[in-house]
Enzyme design. Structure first.
Site, PDB file in Angstrom:
ATOM      1  N   GLY A 156       0.837  -1.199   0.000  1.00 27.13           N
ATOM      2  CA  GLY A 156       0.000   0.000   0.000  1.00 27.13           C
ATOM      3  C   GLY A 156       0.869   1.246   0.000  1.00 27.13           C
ATOM      4  N   SER A 157       0.313   2.337   0.497  1.00 26.88           N
ATOM      5  CA  SER A 157       0.997   3.629   0.410  1.00 26.88           C
ATOM      6  C   SER A 157       2.029   3.776   1.523  1.00 26.88           C
ATOM      7  CB  SER A 157      -0.037   4.753   0.523  1.00 26.88           C
ATOM      8  OG  SER A 157      -0.677   4.662   1.774  1.00 26.88           O
ATOM      9  N   GLU A 170       5.563  -3.179   1.181  1.00 28.51           N
ATOM     10  CA  GLU A 170       5.763  -2.903  -0.250  1.00 28.51           C
ATOM     11  C   GLU A 170       4.980  -1.643  -0.570  1.00 28.51           C
ATOM     12  OE1 GLU A 170       6.986  -7.146  -1.952  1.00 28.51           O
ATOM     13  OE2 GLU A 170       5.264  -6.178  -2.873  1.00 28.51           O
ATOM     14  N   CYS A 201       2.046   0.601  -8.914  1.00 24.92           N
ATOM     15  CA  CYS A 201       3.169   1.016  -8.076  1.00 24.92           C
ATOM     16  C   CYS A 201       4.378   1.302  -8.949  1.00 24.92           C
ATOM     17  CB  CYS A 201       3.480  -0.047  -7.031  1.00 24.92           C
ATOM     18  SG  CYS A 201       3.687  -1.677  -7.727  1.00 24.92           S
TER      19      CYS A 201
HETATM   20  P1  NAD Z   1      -3.448   2.301   1.270  1.00 23.81           P
HETATM   21  O1  NAD Z   1      -2.188   2.505   2.032  1.00 23.81           O
HETATM   22  O2  NAD Z   1      -4.464   3.366   1.298  1.00 23.81           O
HETATM   23  O3  NAD Z   1      -4.188   0.970   1.748  1.00 23.81           O
HETATM   24  C1  NAD Z   1      -3.565  -0.297   1.711  1.00 23.81           C
HETATM   25  C2  NAD Z   1      -4.235  -1.233   2.689  1.00 23.81           C
HETATM   26  O4  NAD Z   1      -4.004  -0.796   4.029  1.00 23.81           O
HETATM   27  C3  NAD Z   1      -5.753  -1.300   2.542  1.00 23.81           C
HETATM   28  O5  NAD Z   1      -6.146  -2.639   2.682  1.00 23.81           O
HETATM   29  C4  NAD Z   1      -6.251  -0.438   3.706  1.00 23.81           C
HETATM   30  O6  NAD Z   1      -7.548  -0.775   4.154  1.00 23.81           O
HETATM   31  C5  NAD Z   1      -5.224  -0.772   4.767  1.00 23.81           C
HETATM   32  N1  NAD Z   1      -5.070   0.223   5.843  1.00 23.81           N
HETATM   33  C6  NAD Z   1      -5.304   1.555   5.786  1.00 23.81           C
HETATM   34  N2  NAD Z   1      -4.997   2.134   6.975  1.00 23.81           N
HETATM   35  C7  NAD Z   1      -4.558   1.137   7.789  1.00 23.81           C
HETATM   36  C8  NAD Z   1      -4.071   1.099   9.132  1.00 23.81           C
HETATM   37  N3  NAD Z   1      -3.966   2.200   9.881  1.00 23.81           N
HETATM   38  N4  NAD Z   1      -3.701  -0.089   9.655  1.00 23.81           N
HETATM   39  C9  NAD Z   1      -3.769  -1.211   8.907  1.00 23.81           C
HETATM   40  N5  NAD Z   1      -4.217  -1.240   7.628  1.00 23.81           N
HETATM   41  C10 NAD Z   1      -4.600  -0.068   7.067  1.00 23.81           C
HETATM   42  O7  NAD Z   1      -2.978   1.998  -0.224  1.00 23.81           O
HETATM   43  P2  NAD Z   1      -3.900   1.728  -1.511  1.00 23.81           P
HETATM   44  O8  NAD Z   1      -4.549   2.994  -1.922  1.00 23.81           O
HETATM   45  O9  NAD Z   1      -4.728   0.511  -1.314  1.00 23.81           O
HETATM   46  O10 NAD Z   1      -2.802   1.329  -2.595  1.00 23.81           O
HETATM   47  C11 NAD Z   1      -2.078   2.253  -3.348  1.00 23.81           C
HETATM   48  C12 NAD Z   1      -0.646   2.354  -2.869  1.00 23.81           C
HETATM   49  O11 NAD Z   1      -0.052   1.062  -2.851  1.00 23.81           O
HETATM   50  C13 NAD Z   1       0.230   3.176  -3.794  1.00 23.81           C
HETATM   51  O12 NAD Z   1       1.106   3.963  -3.025  1.00 23.81           O
HETATM   52  C14 NAD Z   1       1.016   2.116  -4.568  1.00 23.81           C
HETATM   53  O13 NAD Z   1       2.230   2.561  -5.093  1.00 23.81           O
HETATM   54  C15 NAD Z   1       1.198   1.071  -3.511  1.00 23.81           C
HETATM   55  N6  NAD Z   1       1.457  -0.247  -4.100  1.00 23.81           N
HETATM   56  C16 NAD Z   1       2.704  -0.799  -3.960  1.00 23.81           C
HETATM   57  C17 NAD Z   1       3.000  -2.017  -4.538  1.00 23.81           C
HETATM   58  C18 NAD Z   1       4.361  -2.632  -4.411  1.00 23.81           C
HETATM   59  O14 NAD Z   1       4.495  -3.792  -4.764  1.00 23.81           O
HETATM   60  N7  NAD Z   1       5.382  -1.947  -3.939  1.00 23.81           N
HETATM   61  C19 NAD Z   1       2.004  -2.706  -5.253  1.00 23.81           C
HETATM   62  C20 NAD Z   1       0.737  -2.126  -5.371  1.00 23.81           C
HETATM   63  C21 NAD Z   1       0.475  -0.899  -4.782  1.00 23.81           C
END
Ligand code: NAD
Length: 459
Positions: free
Chosen positions: A209-210, A231, A265
């Protein structure tokens, strides 16, 4: 009971409503996963592999329907949803072929039964939390839960709240394939459900995620002696040298920047072009971007869909506004697009600099800045001028030049004459704010295990 509404980002309409988890149900699911884990670890690897092989066959059987589910909930153009499901198969094949080898215990010294034998075995971590993103839910999910399950872990899988329907489909197919219901358990909900999961005494946390959420997760588990992989995002650069075929490079890089509506990503997010061909490249690049069809993601010929998350429209607007205020020019696009749902026009900016947000912060949408450079050295300096380090690439006819440049770039993956590419055989990892740990490759199987050292003296 709490509910989660799934909104179709192309229409803004609610597509489904699901019962959601809360802290109590998450704790109950954790207990089930904990109890099931030793049993699952005792199942022979051959049988665990057979379940994933059946899962693969079920994905093939249901691919068309699954592609439409994905398009409905994340707005991914249907041709690209089909590609994601098709692209899942070689990943599963890799895990099916490689896991027995990666998990085999290994004698590293002495003879079997000799006076002193030394062995390494690969033990499962235990119960792992898999908190995932929505942009490629089949890819980023399976990179974790498939090797985790094969290695003998039980998995609490928290798909993104924007990909909850796909999460439910994954669970349904794994169960049909023979994975017990206490071995893989999906959770439904957003950040609060993720937090509730982290409050459980899991043995490993695998997050995609982010960077903002990644930091919160790192803080939430700090002080606990468990494995954590993060990641995260990127601001991935490409450098185009003056010796390229301009049309070919422009086509490849435009696809790398705008595929999945720029929500990958490893989307190309910054382009540096040697000044000798800058004008020609920009002309070809903009022409390519103008050819992209934006529209209904259910339409076969659509290339640019809606943004999956509504707030991202404002992020892109702010990046464009900041760039324009500092002297950038928009060559195409530049604003939100009308209609129900959340849309942004494919946008190309020039006269950009590194004090603009668009060249520093992850855009995660169809917006890109293109900047001239005078030399390879300047290109390397600008490519490395970032907090991130997920992927980086060089386009040139000269392989030795590309390798020289790429050796100097701080990045988990590097590309020569290609971009926005992931291989199951290579480790997927980041440098800096792009994260810690890795998935894929044989290291991405071992990541779900703990090496155990055996000192065996026969007398
Ligand atoms: P996000 O960080 O908003 O959410 C990711 C996950 O975390 C979701 O399931 C969300 O519900 C959960 N989450 C949110 N707050 C949380 C907390 N406080 N505690 C635990 N879990 C929590 O990211 P997104 O919008 O789903 O994805 C986009 C981001 O992911 C972009 O920055 C992208 O570059 C990155 N990404 C990275 C890769 C990689 O392989 N490096 C792959 C895909 C996406």
């Amino acid at each position: 009971m709490a509910k989660l509404s799934v909104v179709n980002p192309a229409t803004g309409k609610v597509a489904a409503t699901l019962p959601a988890d809360d802290a109590k149900s998450v704790a109950a699911k954790y207990r089930r996963a904990r109890e099931a884990q030793p049993r699952w670890a005792r199942v022979r690897l051959k049988e665990r592999l057979a379940t994933i092989e059946r899962f693969r066959a079920l994905v093939v059987r249901d691919a068309e329907r699954l592609a439409h589910v994905l398009t409905t909930e994340v707005g991914k153009p249907i041709a690209q949803s089909r590609n994601e499901l098709k692209g899942l198969l070689p990943r599963l094949d890799f895990f099916l072929e490689e896991t027995a080898h990666a998990l085999r215990s290994e004698r590293v010294s002495g003879e079997r039964g000799g006076p002193m034998e030394e062995r390494i075995s690969h033990e499962p971590l235990g119960v792992v939390a898999n908190i995932s993103a929505w942009n490629y839910p089949w890819f980023v999910g399976s990179n974790v839960f498939v090797p985790a399950l094969l290695a003998g872990n039980t998995v609490l899988y928290k798909p993104s709240e924007f990909a909850a329907l796909t999460g439910a489909e994954i669970a349904r197919l794994l169960y049909e394939a023979g994975v017990p219901q206490d071995v893989f358990i999906p959770l439904v909900g957003g950040g609060a459900v993720g937090e509730a999961l982290l409050a459980q005494p899991v043995d490993g946390v695998f997050f995609t995620g982010s960077v903002g959420t990644g930091r919160k997760i790192a803080a939430a588990v700090a002080g606990r002696m468990i494995k954590v992989q993060l990641e995260l995002g990127g601001k991935d650069p490409i450098y185009v040298c003056e010796d390229v075929d301009v049309a070919t490079a422009a086509t490849g890089i435009a696809d790398g920047a705008f595929y999945n509506t720029g929500q990958s990503c490893c989307s190309v997010e910054r382009v540096y072009v040697h000044e000798a061909i800058f004008d020609r490249f920009v002309e070809a690049f903009v022409a390519e971007v103008r050819r992209f069809r934006r529209g209904n993601p259910e339409d076969e010929s659509t290339y640019i869909g809606p943004l999956t998350r509504a707030p991202q429209v404002k992020v892109l607007e702010a990046q464009v506004k900041d760039a324009l205020a500092k002297g950038a020019r928009v060559l195409t696009g530049g604003k939100r697009a009308k209609g129900p749902g959340h849309w942004f026009e494919p946008t190309v900016l020039v006269d950009v600099r590194h004090d603009m947000a668009v060249m520093r912060e992850e855009s995660f949408g169809p917006v890109i800045g293109v900047m001239p450079v005078a030399s390879d050295a300047q290109a390397v300096e600008l490519m490395n001028d970032t907090q991130y380090g997920l992927t980086a690439g060089v386009y040139t006819r000269d392989r030795a030049r590309a390798e020289r440049i790429l050796a100097q770039v701080r990045s988990g993956s590097v590309y020569w004459n290609c971009c926005d590419r992931v291989s199951p055989r290579l480790p997927w990892s980041g440098v800096g704010d792009s994260g810690v740990g890795l998935t894929l490759s044989r290291y991405g199987i071992e990541a779900f295990t703990r090496p155990k050292a055996w000192h065996l003296r026969s007398a």
